[in-house]
Design an enzyme around this catalytic site. Sequence first.
Site, PDB file in Angstrom:
ATOM      1  N   HIS A 126       0.820  -1.214   0.000  1.00  0.00           N
ATOM      2  CA  HIS A 126       0.000   0.000   0.000  1.00  0.00           C
ATOM      3  C   HIS A 126       0.853   1.263   0.000  1.00  0.00           C
ATOM      4  O   HIS A 126       0.385   2.340   0.356  1.00  0.00           O
ATOM      5  CB  HIS A 126      -0.958   0.002   1.207  1.00  0.00           C
ATOM      6  CG  HIS A 126      -2.014  -1.057   1.114  1.00  0.00           C
ATOM      7  ND1 HIS A 126      -2.765  -1.473   2.198  1.00  0.00           N
ATOM      8  CD2 HIS A 126      -2.442  -1.812   0.066  1.00  0.00           C
ATOM      9  CE1 HIS A 126      -3.597  -2.437   1.813  1.00  0.00           C
ATOM     10  NE2 HIS A 126      -3.416  -2.662   0.531  1.00  0.00           N
ATOM     11  N   GLY A 196      -0.856  -9.670  12.858  1.00  0.00           N
ATOM     12  CA  GLY A 196      -1.592  -8.433  13.091  1.00  0.00           C
ATOM     13  C   GLY A 196      -2.380  -7.914  11.913  1.00  0.00           C
ATOM     14  O   GLY A 196      -2.460  -6.706  11.718  1.00  0.00           O
TER      15      GLY A 196
END
Length: 254
Positions: A126, A196
């Site tokens: 990203h 996570g």
Amino acid sequence: MDGDPISTIAARMQRARSVLFITGAGISADSGLPTYRGVGGLYAGGTTEDGLPIEVALSGDMLARRPEYVWRYLMQIAPHFRGARPNDAHAVIARFQGRIEQVTVLTQNVDGLHRAAGSRDVIEIHGTLDRVHCMVCPYERDVRDYAELSWPPRCPVCAGWLRPRAVFFGEELPLAALHRLEAAQASAPDLVFSIGTTSVFPYIADPMYRAHRRGAMTVEINPELTEVSQWAEFRLCQGAAQAMQAIWSAYEQI
Ligand SMILES: [Zn+2]
């Protein structure tokens, strides 16, 4: 096997030639960063001060039409990133580089903390917030703190608007990163960690699925169940820093 997942994982790490770590917002939570979605939408409420959903406020479309609005919002959330440091989870991943032939990190985080910890093979799918570039000409620069930018954040060469080298909502993933991800998948890592992340994006879940299918060891570190839990051979229901430290100590003791 003695049933202790940490020692089993550590033993497998000792024999591994290539490991892929997939990480999301949860790994940076231990660095004091709030849980972000995508490019940096604060979860709290999921809307900006003026009530716009994050997906709209931080979209490629909004950036093209109202760059000043997007920048005001980025400046608002920037203090949350200020002074964030890599934590033990980032550090342990970087340390494995010296021990295992190939260590690749695939991260959705835009905070640059894996690179800051010393990881070299980092696929930032990203993009990253710590680099900005001109939307018109080739100008770009590193920026550790958005307070360093003059207002409005325009290009010193051509006065075009600057933007972070990060993927906004509705934008395509960077091609170079996608190609590196393909290459990482093709090399069939011996071990895949998912740390996570809720893995809602198919390109984040896929490496876990494929590793599971081919019988490679898969490890998930997450206090919550996620999209990829079903493919995890081992699930550690704890924070990233604590779990990675435990794996490192076990690894060192073998
Ligand atoms: Zn320019």
